[in-house]
Design a protein around this motif. Structure first.
Motif, mmCIF file in Angstrom:
data_model
loop_
_atom_site.group_PDB
_atom_site.id
_atom_site.type_symbol
_atom_site.label_atom_id
_atom_site.label_comp_id
_atom_site.label_asym_id
_atom_site.label_seq_id
_atom_site.Cartn_x
_atom_site.Cartn_y
_atom_site.Cartn_z
ATOM 1 N N TYR A 32 0.781 -1.231 0.000
ATOM 2 C CA TYR A 32 0.000 0.000 0.000
ATOM 3 C C TYR A 32 0.819 1.290 0.000
ATOM 4 O O TYR A 32 0.260 2.360 -0.273
ATOM 5 C CB TYR A 32 -0.940 0.007 1.212
ATOM 6 C CG TYR A 32 -1.971 -1.092 1.169
ATOM 7 C CD1 TYR A 32 -3.003 -1.067 0.233
ATOM 8 C CD2 TYR A 32 -1.893 -2.176 2.041
ATOM 9 C CE1 TYR A 32 -3.947 -2.086 0.181
ATOM 10 C CE2 TYR A 32 -2.832 -3.198 1.997
ATOM 11 C CZ TYR A 32 -3.855 -3.143 1.062
ATOM 12 O OH TYR A 32 -4.785 -4.160 1.011
ATOM 13 N N VAL A 33 2.106 1.223 0.298
ATOM 14 C CA VAL A 33 2.896 2.460 0.345
ATOM 15 C C VAL A 33 4.068 2.370 -0.622
ATOM 16 O O VAL A 33 4.032 2.943 -1.707
ATOM 17 C CB VAL A 33 3.399 2.753 1.787
ATOM 18 C CG1 VAL A 33 4.148 4.085 1.815
ATOM 19 C CG2 VAL A 33 2.225 2.791 2.761
ATOM 20 N N SER A 34 5.125 1.664 -0.257
ATOM 21 C CA SER A 34 6.330 1.613 -1.077
ATOM 22 C C SER A 34 7.166 0.404 -0.684
ATOM 23 O O SER A 34 7.400 0.173 0.508
ATOM 24 C CB SER A 34 7.157 2.894 -0.891
ATOM 25 O OG SER A 34 8.458 2.736 -1.394
ATOM 26 N N VAL A 35 7.609 -0.356 -1.670
ATOM 27 C CA VAL A 35 8.463 -1.508 -1.397
ATOM 28 C C VAL A 35 9.775 -1.050 -0.768
ATOM 29 O O VAL A 35 10.296 -1.678 0.152
ATOM 30 C CB VAL A 35 8.729 -2.296 -2.692
ATOM 31 C CG1 VAL A 35 9.724 -3.429 -2.443
ATOM 32 C CG2 VAL A 35 7.426 -2.852 -3.243
ATOM 33 N N GLU A 36 10.317 0.071 -1.260
ATOM 34 C CA GLU A 36 11.592 0.573 -0.730
ATOM 35 C C GLU A 36 11.500 0.937 0.743
ATOM 36 O O GLU A 36 12.479 0.858 1.488
ATOM 37 C CB GLU A 36 12.069 1.799 -1.517
ATOM 38 C CG GLU A 36 12.358 1.528 -2.987
ATOM 39 C CD GLU A 36 11.187 1.883 -3.875
ATOM 40 O OE1 GLU A 36 10.026 1.732 -3.421
ATOM 41 O OE2 GLU A 36 11.416 2.318 -5.011
ATOM 42 N N LEU A 37 10.326 1.346 1.188
ATOM 43 C CA LEU A 37 10.134 1.811 2.560
ATOM 44 C C LEU A 37 9.765 0.682 3.521
ATOM 45 O O LEU A 37 9.805 0.853 4.736
ATOM 46 C CB LEU A 37 9.036 2.879 2.574
ATOM 47 C CG LEU A 37 8.875 3.745 3.815
ATOM 48 C CD1 LEU A 37 10.149 4.502 4.118
ATOM 49 C CD2 LEU A 37 7.715 4.719 3.622
ATOM 50 N N ALA A 38 9.419 -0.485 2.978
ATOM 51 C CA ALA A 38 8.858 -1.552 3.809
ATOM 52 C C ALA A 38 9.811 -2.004 4.903
ATOM 53 O O ALA A 38 9.401 -2.224 6.047
ATOM 54 C CB ALA A 38 8.460 -2.733 2.931
ATOM 55 N N GLY A 39 11.088 -2.154 4.579
ATOM 56 C CA GLY A 39 12.037 -2.647 5.567
ATOM 57 C C GLY A 39 12.195 -1.711 6.738
ATOM 58 O O GLY A 39 12.130 -2.128 7.906
#
Length: 502
Positions: free
Chosen positions: A231-238
């Motif tokens: 729902y937001v960003s793959v880059e931000l998930a971690g």
């Protein structure tokens, strides 16, 4: 030319990569450039590609690699600025109330949080103690070696998901879709590795003692990684998952301390955590704002854009995580009040360190682009489809694992094998997403057992020559991980066909 010989010639650049890195211990940069030269030569003389076509494929690969290098440069710069500011000498010591048997509690944090924020580093606290500590927990050198390797358990989302971005680009799968499916294979492994870190730290009986912390870390990492990726960003998930796990675990500990169920730990010489976290707040905040607010996203994706339509190249400088890392590095420079000479020293270190990594990335991606464009990847996939048939879906994770074990890098492994995985899916008329997800997660987990990673961690911990002992521990763990990934693929593929959520 027989089918087997044709397959061997098409696979020769990849076989050379495996031999050069895994057997001859050649540096990744030299191996990558050699692989590219071999792929280009075979394309010209055996696979009937013209010089202009090879040049076109090469430029396409180099431009794609620049997207990754942009992030890599500023990620390393931020690392060196934080190091110069002293954040690695105690600012990240988590001043949380811990039990008196704090090894297990600290290990829960390492198993769940340190993999996200860049595990594998030792943390030191105070002036009197010079033994390795992890979140306040005293550990032996042997434990430090093993735990440092296990902190690689979140590699698909580490370093702002660079390896996952490469996989999406080369496999042709949308990044958000890969970010949605990869957690299906990855989430069970969060529980496995958090559990293993506690066992290594205190033994099997510690599992019951720290079961509450294990479950908090697992549930928070699993749910936030999936939700943010989708729902937001793959880059931000971690980063988001690691922050959520830390906050929930610390909040739980503090509540227990208030209720008198947990003792406190009054450490000395601890630096404030907040000051060290500000650069990460800027990093995460910028990515969140540019991805979540449409008006800001429009500006970030239209201003300062480099593009070359003939090669399908587009680099949105302000939208890329690379710019967020640059901002975080600037904030860190101001926050730690580094002198100009110190700042220049950080830049010099970054350039020195980034050159071989960037050249290796460019070489492997250019090799993959040339092989794909000249039809070499298609030849390999066609023959492999004849040999394995529909059963190749179960073999797919082993291909990714082989790349991760040899290269020690999720990015390099994905650069080598993502086009092949895509071609296999096309040959078998299967959805590419499961092959891409299997490649991404399996390659990431096998990096922790790679010879290069074992040697690096052993040297960092001060146990050079102890690689064999570490391998005897990590080998069965990554083997179990690979089995879990294969099972996840075989269960998830029919479930997605049946329309069930994955």
């Amino acid at each position: 030319m027989g089918d087997t010989i044709c397959w061997l010639l098409a696979a020769l650049p990849l076989l050379w990569a495996l031999a050069a890195i895994g057997w001859r211990k050649m540096p990744a940069m030299k191996a990558a450039l050699g692989c590219y030269a071999l792929a280009a030569g075979l394309s010209l003389f055996l696979f009937h590609a013209s010089v202009s076509e090879v040049m076109h494929f090469t430029v396409h690969g180099v431009l794609l690699a620049l997207v990754v290098v942009y992030v890599l440069v500023f990620g390393l710069l931020l690392h060196h600025v934080l190091e110069a500011g002293g954040s690695d000498r105690g600012a990240f010591h988590l001043d949380f109330p811990l039990r008196s048997d704090e090894v297990g509690a600290g290990a829960v944090v390492v198993g769940g949080v340190r993999p996200i924020f860049g595990g594998g580093q030792r943390l030191w606290t105070g002036r009197r103690h010079r033994r390795p500590v992890v979140c306040g927990a005293w550990i032996s050198s042997t434990q430090g070696d093993d735990i440092a390797l296990l902190t690689q358990s979140a590699v698909p989302w580490g370093a702002l998901a660079i390896g996952t971005v490469i996989n999406a680009e080369l496999s042709g799968v949308p990044l958000h879709e890969l970010g949605e499916y990869s957690p299906w294979l990855h989430i069970p492994l969060y529980l496995l590795y958090t559990f293993v870190v506690v066992v290594i730290s205190e033994g099997w009986r510690a599992v019951r003692l720290h079961l509450d912390g294990i479950l908090i870390v697992f549930v928070s990492l699993a749910s936030v990684t999936w939700a943010v990726s989708v729902y937001v960003s793959v880059e931000l998930a971690g980063a988001a998952a690691g922050g959520a796990a830390a906050l929930l675990l610390v909040g739980y500990w503090k509540c227990q301390a208030l209720l008198g169920r947990r003792g406190t730990n009054e450490g000395e010489g601890r630096q404030p955590l907040g000051k060290a976290l500000w650069p990460y707040v800027v990093l995460v905040g910028y990515i969140f704002v540019t991805h979540f607010f449409p008006s800001i996203r429009h500006i970030a994706t239209t201003v300062g854009v480099w593009q070359w339509p003939a090669y399908g190249f587009r680099l949105e400088l302000l939208y890329s995580p690379g710019f967020a890392l640059c901002l975080a590095a600037v904030v860190a420079l101001k926050l730690y009040r580094l002198r100009m000479t110190e700042g220049m020293a950080c830049i010099k270190k970054t350039l020195k360190q980034v050159f071989p990594a960037a050249m290796a990335t460019i070489g492997f991606i250019a090799m993959s682009s040339v092989m794909d464009g000249a039809g070499m990847t298609g030849v390999m996939a066609a023959q492999a489809a004849v040999w394995a048939g529909a059963a190749f879906l179960a073999v797919s994770p082993f291909v990714g694992a082989l790349g991760g074990w040899v290269s020690g890098s999720n990015s390099a492994a994905n650069a080598m094998f993502s086009p092949f995985q895509r071609a296999m899916a096309e040959q078998l008329h299967e959805p590419t997403i499961w092959y891409a997800a299997a490649q991404n997660v399996a390659a990431a987990y096998m990096t922790m057992a790679s010879p290069a990673r074992l040697a690096l961690v052993a040297a960092t911990i001060g146990r050079s020559g102890g690689e064999g002992e570490a391998m005897r521990l990590v080998g069965p763990i990554v083997g179990a991980s690979l089995v879990i990934i294969v099972v996840g693929v075989l269960i998830g593929r029919p479930a997605s066909d049946a329309g069930l959520p994955v």
